[in-house]
Each structure stands twice: as structure tokens, then as C-alpha cells.
Write a protein that holds these residues in place. Structure first.
Motif, PDB file in Angstrom:
ATOM      1  N   ASP A   1       9.282   2.687  18.649  1.00  0.00           N
ATOM      2  CA  ASP A   1       8.496   2.178  17.525  1.00  0.00           C
ATOM      3  C   ASP A   1       7.112   1.729  17.987  1.00  0.00           C
ATOM      4  O   ASP A   1       6.966   1.091  19.045  1.00  0.00           O
ATOM      5  CB  ASP A   1       9.227   1.004  16.859  1.00  0.00           C
ATOM      6  CG  ASP A   1      10.539   1.432  16.212  1.00  0.00           C
ATOM      7  OD1 ASP A   1      10.683   2.641  15.941  1.00  0.00           O
ATOM      8  OD2 ASP A   1      11.402   0.562  15.987  1.00  0.00           O
ATOM      9  N   PHE A   2       6.108   2.035  17.144  1.00  0.00           N
ATOM     10  CA  PHE A   2       4.726   1.654  17.430  1.00  0.00           C
ATOM     11  C   PHE A   2       4.125   0.969  16.211  1.00  0.00           C
ATOM     12  O   PHE A   2       4.511   1.230  15.067  1.00  0.00           O
ATOM     13  CB  PHE A   2       3.888   2.898  17.770  1.00  0.00           C
ATOM     14  CG  PHE A   2       4.176   3.481  19.124  1.00  0.00           C
ATOM     15  CD1 PHE A   2       3.392   3.128  20.210  1.00  0.00           C
ATOM     16  CD2 PHE A   2       5.224   4.361  19.314  1.00  0.00           C
ATOM     17  CE1 PHE A   2       3.651   3.668  21.463  1.00  0.00           C
ATOM     18  CE2 PHE A   2       5.495   4.897  20.557  1.00  0.00           C
ATOM     19  CZ  PHE A   2       4.699   4.553  21.638  1.00  0.00           C
TER      20      PHE A   2
ATOM     21  N   ARG B   1       3.392  -0.427  21.533  1.00  0.00           N
ATOM     22  CA  ARG B   1       4.787  -0.382  21.130  1.00  0.00           C
ATOM     23  C   ARG B   1       5.239  -1.743  20.618  1.00  0.00           C
ATOM     24  O   ARG B   1       4.724  -2.791  21.044  1.00  0.00           O
ATOM     25  CB  ARG B   1       5.669   0.029  22.311  1.00  0.00           C
ATOM     26  CG  ARG B   1       5.526   1.490  22.717  1.00  0.00           C
ATOM     27  CD  ARG B   1       6.459   1.838  23.837  1.00  0.00           C
ATOM     28  NE  ARG B   1       6.169   1.034  25.038  1.00  0.00           N
ATOM     29  CZ  ARG B   1       6.884   1.108  26.160  1.00  0.00           C
ATOM     30  NH1 ARG B   1       7.910   1.930  26.236  1.00  0.00           N
ATOM     31  NH2 ARG B   1       6.566   0.358  27.196  1.00  0.00           N
TER      32      ARG B   1
ATOM     33  N   LYS C   1       9.512   8.123  21.818  1.00  0.00           N
ATOM     34  CA  LYS C   1       8.865   6.992  22.488  1.00  0.00           C
ATOM     35  C   LYS C   1       9.148   5.639  21.840  1.00  0.00           C
ATOM     36  O   LYS C   1       8.650   4.609  22.286  1.00  0.00           O
ATOM     37  CB  LYS C   1       7.358   7.228  22.555  1.00  0.00           C
ATOM     38  CG  LYS C   1       6.992   8.466  23.365  1.00  0.00           C
ATOM     39  CD  LYS C   1       5.485   8.620  23.482  1.00  0.00           C
ATOM     40  CE  LYS C   1       5.128   9.842  24.316  1.00  0.00           C
ATOM     41  NZ  LYS C   1       3.656  10.008  24.452  1.00  0.00           N
TER      42      LYS C   1
END
Length: 731
Positions: A107-108, A74, A105
Motif C-alpha cells: 500500500d502507498f 508506503r 509492493k
């Protein structure tokens, strides 16, 4: 598209290893190509005594470029995770990564990895040496100074050269550059060791195969085999004889020569007094030669055909003479063994079996023969055999194992017993049983037909099965060291193909009793009676010291019947029958007459192919499913007869009436073993079942009505069990 040519040239590869080695080479190379993303159009491998060769055509010139997205940690994640991501993806800094948003979930980081494809020739240079070094020979060796220095290459025989070329048909191919233990790849091979030993330069498969043929090497083993058989037939035909074909021998000889040349030799007629099978085994085993038969008499002629690996300048005279000399000596030995054996009666050999252990937990071979003799006598009346002949046949059946000829040629056991029994004047059925009691030894082998042979064959196989079952040496997974599956299939084939009606349970009980009798003074009949007594049969084998598991007798017999059922499923599946139908019949319990089981399965299969059968199966399964749910809910079963006074609807009354009718008709048909009629009776149940499920609410609000209707469903299940357990049937 480019092609690959690979040749591994060595000293002589044993003939028995060549076919598998060629297949292994093809499989290993093509598997590696596919793993590297190089999909090919076709591949074929070849073997001669001195080389393995492979051609793979239609290989791409290079690998496709690879593009891959790899998801990372992340944004704002731990520094250690980010550094690990950079190292794994090869990115110089995290800013080079893209950012992808996940609504749930966050930002990755995403890395886009681009990997350019390599040239196929470079991939081949990498994978081929590994394949050569790790080639799975059953046996291998090291040799010469090279192994003393590095010892890195282990091969079946000394490897001399490697050809590896790659390129399109329209261009000069490139050599795939690599070396294995000092042997560098090139484009040079060698022809026939004696007739064309000079070096040959090749480019691709087409000119490789053609140049080898010009150098007296037939590359394709099937082509060599065809040449051997055709030339041998022509030689025999020219002499007014027929070749005794032997495909296994032809395969082996094709692996011994690169340039097959058929020649005919002869031996003295005096050796024709030996049985044909002994002559054939002597010539085949010792010199790898074919025998020929006189078509007028059907007997062997005093000639043989050998396969040379050279076109001799003298027309093969020296080669023929050398083979004749060896065969003459071997036939002389065989004649001596045969004539010596004839001087001793089979019965006179039997005392030696008292010192030969069959198995440490099952006693001597002499004890085993006594069990087979007694069991054959019990089986004989059931198969229409004379009891005394069956006992005599079982008494002598194993005697030829102690003869000189069988000692030299074990594959002739049984057959020689027949010849020796005939020579000493035994009854024809007794003599035949010596050979036939071993049959069938495989799916292609015939079953015994003479009733005496059938009795002894069944006794022999049942004794083997029961013996190893009682000492807990049953087959496990792929392991079956005592060939018990083959023995069970043999019993099944004999019973089915001969149309024999026997109770397996009864025969197994007899055989178990005979094993229990070992060292006991008790009478056979008393032990059988005790085994059937529930107060004495429990744990009987353990108490007699014949089993380590302590299995109760009924459990042991059930286990063996289950084993026969599994083998029967295999047998019927090979014939196109459904395995679930076998389960459906065996699940009824007490089904130990295999011929009756097969007839019932056949009738059931035909019934289920009809609309009535399919719909009745669906209705029965629906009833079973409802019962299973309600029994679980109520924690009880719904056995017992329904109360006719609680039937409120016509469909209930119609179903009850149909069930009573079907039970009566199907039960009577089954008693008469008219399974087709039983299935016809079952079909009458279908309309009533369909109407019941269409109009009747099973789980009625009134508890007594609900219970009564569930009992009626149970009656459907009970009625169909007259012919099979429908719950075991798929679909």
C-alpha cells in the motif's frame, strides 16, 4: 478569444538587429505562454527603428485547472518520508491522502493535488517583465539617472515606454500591469519623430497599426521594404533608367526609416570612368543608396536613389543636396584610389607579401602564392588549361589585396584584380582568373568556367585545405574558422558542374609535397616519389616539421578524402540523393574521382528503385547477416573460392554460374564506366539468389558442405562489391 498587444518603444534600434529582435520577442513570449499552458492561435512580431511590437491572438482568458495525483511513501513508512511527502504536496495531515494498493509492493499514499488556473492577465504580468529584463541583445547599454540608481535594466537603446494590453475583440482591453525599472505599462505610444511626435492612445493591434500609419509610421518592415523598392523603380523608370536591385540593402534601409520616401540625386559624369562595382560599393556602403543603370548600355548612370525618413516641405531638395555632397566626396576618393592603383603593376606589389604572414604555421602569403602557382601548373593539363597562363594567373591572383580600392572595399577583391590585369594588358584568361579563382563562395555563387580559372581555383582551395589539415586545424562540430567546408564544397561543385575528371589523391599528394618543400632544397618530384614509398612515407610530415600530430601520409589523405565524401553527401542530399549510397560507393576504397562517384551513385539509386534492385539488396543483406553470425561463431572468415565438387543442389550450381557471369559482365562495365550496364548485369544475380535461399540449407549438417555454402555466400558479397558495398545501404 483575447489578444495581447505588446510594444517596447525606445531610441533607434540598429537596423542589423531588428529582424532577430522581433523574432526573439515572438519566440520568448509564445514559448512562455505555452509553458504556462496557454496555447495561442497565432503571433506576429514587428520592428521599426524605434519600436518592437508583438501581437498574439487567440489566447485563453485563464489557465485550465490542474489536477495531479502524486505518489508518496508506503503506508507505515519512515516518519521523515511521510513528513516530506506532506510538505511537498501541501497536505495538512497524512489522513487526507488516499491509499492505493500495489499487488507487488503493498500500500502507498496518494495525494490528489488540485491547482486552480490563474487569469492569463496575471500570468502575463509575471512573465513579460522577465522577458524584457533578459532580452538577448547582442549589445546593450544603461542610461540616465535610472541606471545610476538601480542599474537593473540593460537595453539596446534607452527604453521610453511599454504598451501591454490584453482582452477580447468585443471589449475594452485591460492594461497588463507591471513596471520595468520605473517604466510602467500603459496604452500610449508615439508616431513619427518629426512629422507626428504627439502621444497616441491605442487599445489593440488593429487600431494600433492604423493609428501608427496615420502618424506616419509603417509598422511592417516588409511593407516598408516593398514601398522603398517600388518607389525607387518608379523614380528610375521616369528617367528612362533601371533600378539595380539590392535585397540586402533594401532590408537595411527598411530598418533605418519609419516612413520611407524615395528621392533621386545625381553626381558628375566624370566619375563614371570608375568601374561600376566601385561606384556601387562607394554609394551603397557610405550612404545606403541605390544605383541605377542605363538599359541601353547596361552601364551605371550618374544618378542614385536615396530613402529619406520624412516628407520634406521643400520636396527633399536639402536632403538630396546633402547626400550628393557626401557621395561626390566619396567618389572623388574612390577615383583617386583607382587611378593610383593603375599606376603600379600588379607584379610590383608582390614583394610586400613576403612580410605578410598567411598563418604562423603555414608561412607568408608569398610562400602560399608560390605553392598555388606550382599546384595550378600541375592541375592545368588535367583541366585543359594552358600551363603558362595558369602559372601567370596564380602568380597575380592575390596581388589586388594590396591595392587601395580593395583596402577600402574588401568585398571587391578579385574583381579589382581582373580590372587591373586587363588594364596592364594581361591575357583575358589570366585576368578572369583573378576574380574567378575565389568562386564559388556559396551555394548561390557560380563556378568558374575558363580552364585557367578552374586550375587556379582548385589550386587555391586545395592548398588551403591541405595546409590547415597538416597543422591539425580541421573543422570541429559547428566551428570552421577557416571556412574549410566551403572550400571543399567549392572543389566539389567545380568538378561536378564542369564535368572534370581528377584524382583527388594525386592532387592532395602534390599539395602536401609543396607544403613539405617549405624551406627545403629537395625537388618536388623527389618528394612526391618519397611520399609514395611506404618505407619513407610513414610519419613523413612530422619529420619535416609540418604537423604536430605525426599522422602518416596515407592516413592524412584518407582523412581528407573522407572529409570530401562527407561534403559530397551534403551536396547530393541537397539535390535529393541518398547519403547511404555515397557511403556504399566510397566504402569500396580508392574512390577519389568525385564525378565518377556521383555517376555511380546515380546509377545505383536508379537500380535500387527497381524490383530487381530491392530484392537483390535484401538477398545480399541476408547473405551478409548469415556470414557475420557464422564468422563470429567460427572465429574465422570464409574467403576463398568454393569447391565446385561439393555442389549438391542445382540452385548452388546456378548461383555459382550467375556469380561468375555477373563478376565478368559487371566488372567489364565498371572498367568502361558504364554504370547503368553494370547495374543491369547485377540484376541477373537476383533470381539465382532468391532460388538459393528458397531451396538451400546454408548450415548443412555436413561441415564441408556448410563451409562451401558459406563461401558461396561470400561470393555474393564479393560480386556486388563490383559496384558498391551493399552493407552500407539502408533498407
Amino acid at each position: 478569444m483575447p489578444d495581447l498587444l505588446l510594444e517596447l518603444f525606445s531610441e533607434e534600434i540598429p537596423a542589423r538587429m531588428q529582424a532577430k529582435a522581433a523574432d526573439d520577442l515572438r519566440r520568448m513570449v509564445t514559448d512562455k505562454l505555452v509553458a504556462e499552458g496557454l496555447v495561442y492561435e497565432g503571433a506576429k512580431a514587428f520592428a521599426t527603428p524605434r519600436r518592437l511590437a508583438l501581437t498574439v491572438h487567440g489566447i485563453p482568458q485563464r489557465q485550465s485547472d490542474l489536477k495531479e495525483e502524486r505518489r508518496g511513501p508506503r503506508v507505515g513508512g519512515p516518519d521523515a518520508a511521510i513528513q516530506g511527502f506532506l510538505k511537498a504536496t501541501g497536505l495538512a495531515r497524512i489522513e487526507d491522502a488516499k491509499i492505493q494498493t500495489d499487488p507487488k509492493k503493498g500500500d502507498f499514499y496518494i495525494a490528489l493535488i488540485e491547482k486552480p488556473g490563474r487569469a492569463t492577465i496575471d500570468v502575463l504580468a509575471e512573465i513579460l517583465p522577465v522577458i524584457i529584463r533578459t532580452f538577448p541583445w547582442p549589445k546593450s547599454m544603461r542610461w540616465g539617472e535610472r541606471s545610476a540608481k538601480s542599474g537593473s535594466l540593460s537595453w539596446v537603446r534607452p527604453l521610453h515606454s511599454i504598451i501591454a494590453t490584453f482582452g477580447p475583440e468585443t471589449e475594452e482591453p485591460d492594461v497588463v500591469k507591471f513596471a520595468v525599472d520605473g517604466i510602467e505599462t500603459g496604452q500610449t505610444t508615439f508616431g513619427h519623430r518629426f512629422m507626428a511626435p504627439a502621444a497616441i492612445s491605442v487599445r489593440r493591434f488593429e487600431d494600433y497599426e492604423a493609428k501608427l500609419k496615420a502618424a506616419k509610421v509603417v509598422l511592417d518592415p516588409q511593407a516598408r521594404k516593398d514601398i522603398i523598392l517600388e518607389d525607387a523603380k518608379e523614380l528610375a523608370f521616369a528617367q528612362g533608367l533601371d533600378l539595380v536591385e539590392d535585397q540586402v540593402l533594401a532590408d537595411e534601409v527598411a530598418g533605418l526609416v519609419e516612413w520611407p520616401v524615395a528621392l533621386m540625386g545625381s553626381f558628375e559624369k566624370e566619375y563614371l570612368s570608375i568601374p561600376d562595382e566601385v561606384i556601387r560599393a562607394t554609394i551603397r556602403n557610405n550612404q545606403k543608396c541605390f544605383v541605377v543603370r542605363d538599359p541601353k548600355t547596361g552601364k551605371l548612370a550618374n544618378k542614385f536613389i536615396l530613402t529619406a525618413n520624412i516628407e520634406a516641405t521643400d520636396g527633399g531638395k536639402v536632403i538630396i543636396s546633402g547626400n550628393e555632397r557626401v557621395i561626390r566626396a566619396r567618389l572623388s576618393d574612390a577615383k583617386f584610389f583607382y587611378e593610383t592603383d593603375l599606376k603600379t603593376k600588379l607584379e610590383s606589389r608582390l614583394p610586400k607579401f613576403e612580410q605578410i604572414v598567411f598563418h604562423e604555421k603555414l608561412g607568408t602569403q608569398a610562400e602560399r602564392i608560390k605553392r598555388i602557382e606550382r599546384l595550378a601548373a600541375e592541375i592545368a593539363p588535367l583541366v585543359g588549361a594552358d600551363v603558362e597562363k595558369a602559372k601567370r594567373a596564380a602568380h597575380l591572383a592575390k596581388a589586388d589585396l594590396l591595392t587601395e580600392v580593395v583596402g577600402e572595399f574588401p568585398e571587391l577583391q578579385g574583381l579589382m584584380g581582373k580590372y587591373y590585369a586587363q588594364a596592364q594588358g594581361e591575357d583575358a584568361s589570366v585576368a578572369a582568373a583573378s576574380e574567378e579563382h575565389y568562386k564559388p563562395q556559396g551555394p548561390a555563387d557560380r563556378v568558374p568556367t575558363d580552364p585557367v580559372s578552374v586550375a587556379v581555383a582548385l589550386a587555391d582551395k586545395i592548398d588551403t585545405l591541405v595546409g590547415f589539415w597538416t597543422i591539425d586545424e580541421k573543422p570541429t562540430g559547428s566551428k570552421d574558422p577557416y571556412a574549410l567546408r566551403r572550400a571543399a564544397l567549392g572543389v566539389i561543385r567545380i568538378l561536378l558542374e564542369q564535368g572534370r575528371r581528377l584524382s583527388l589523391t594525386t592532387i592532395l599528394e602534390w599539395s602536401i609535397a609543396l607544403h613539405i618543400m617549405r624551406g627545403s632544397e629537395a625537388r618536388f618530384e623527389n618528394i612526391v616519389e618519397a611520399m609514395r614509398d611506404p618505407t619513407r612515407g610513414s610519419d613523413f610530415l612530422r619529420k619535416r616539421g609540418t604537423t604536430s600530430s605525426g599522422d602518416q601520409l596515407p592516413a592524412l589523405i584518407r582523412d581528407m578524402i573522407s572529409f570530401f565524401a562527407d561534403r559530397l553527401k551534403v551536396q547530393l542530399r541537397d539535390q535529393g540523393a541518398r547519403h547511404d549510397l555515397v557511403d556504399a560507393v566510397f566504402s569500396l576504397g580508392g574512390q577519389d574521382d568525385l564525378l565518377q562517384v556521383v555517376r555511380r551513385v546515380d546509377a545505383l539509386g536508379k537500380f535500387l528503385d527497381t524490383d530487381d534492385g530491392k530484392n537483390l539488396l535484401a538477398g545480399t543483406k541476408r547473405a551478409s547477416n548469415i556470414l557475420a553470425i557464422e564468422e563470429k561463431k567460427d572465429k574465422r572468415t570464409f574467403d576463398g573460392a568454393p569447391d565446385v565438387g561439393l555442389y549438391a543442389l542445382l540452385e548452388e550450381k546456378a548461383l555459382a554460374k550467375a556469380i561468375d557471369q555477373v563478376k565478368s559482365e559487371a566488372g567489364a562495365a565498371v572498367q568502361k564506366e558504364d554504370f547503368a550496364a553494370a547495374m543491369s548485369a547485377m540484376a541477373k544475380l537476383r533470381p539465382a539468389v532468391d532460388a538459393f535461399f528458397d531451396k538451400v540449407k546454408v548450415n548443412d549438417d555436413e561441415p564441408k558442405v556448410r563451409e562451401n555454402r558459406l563461401k558461396l555466400l561470400n561470393e555474393i558479397r564479393a560480386a556486388t562489391r563490383a559496384v558498391a558495398d551493399f552493407s552500407k545501404i539502408e533498407g
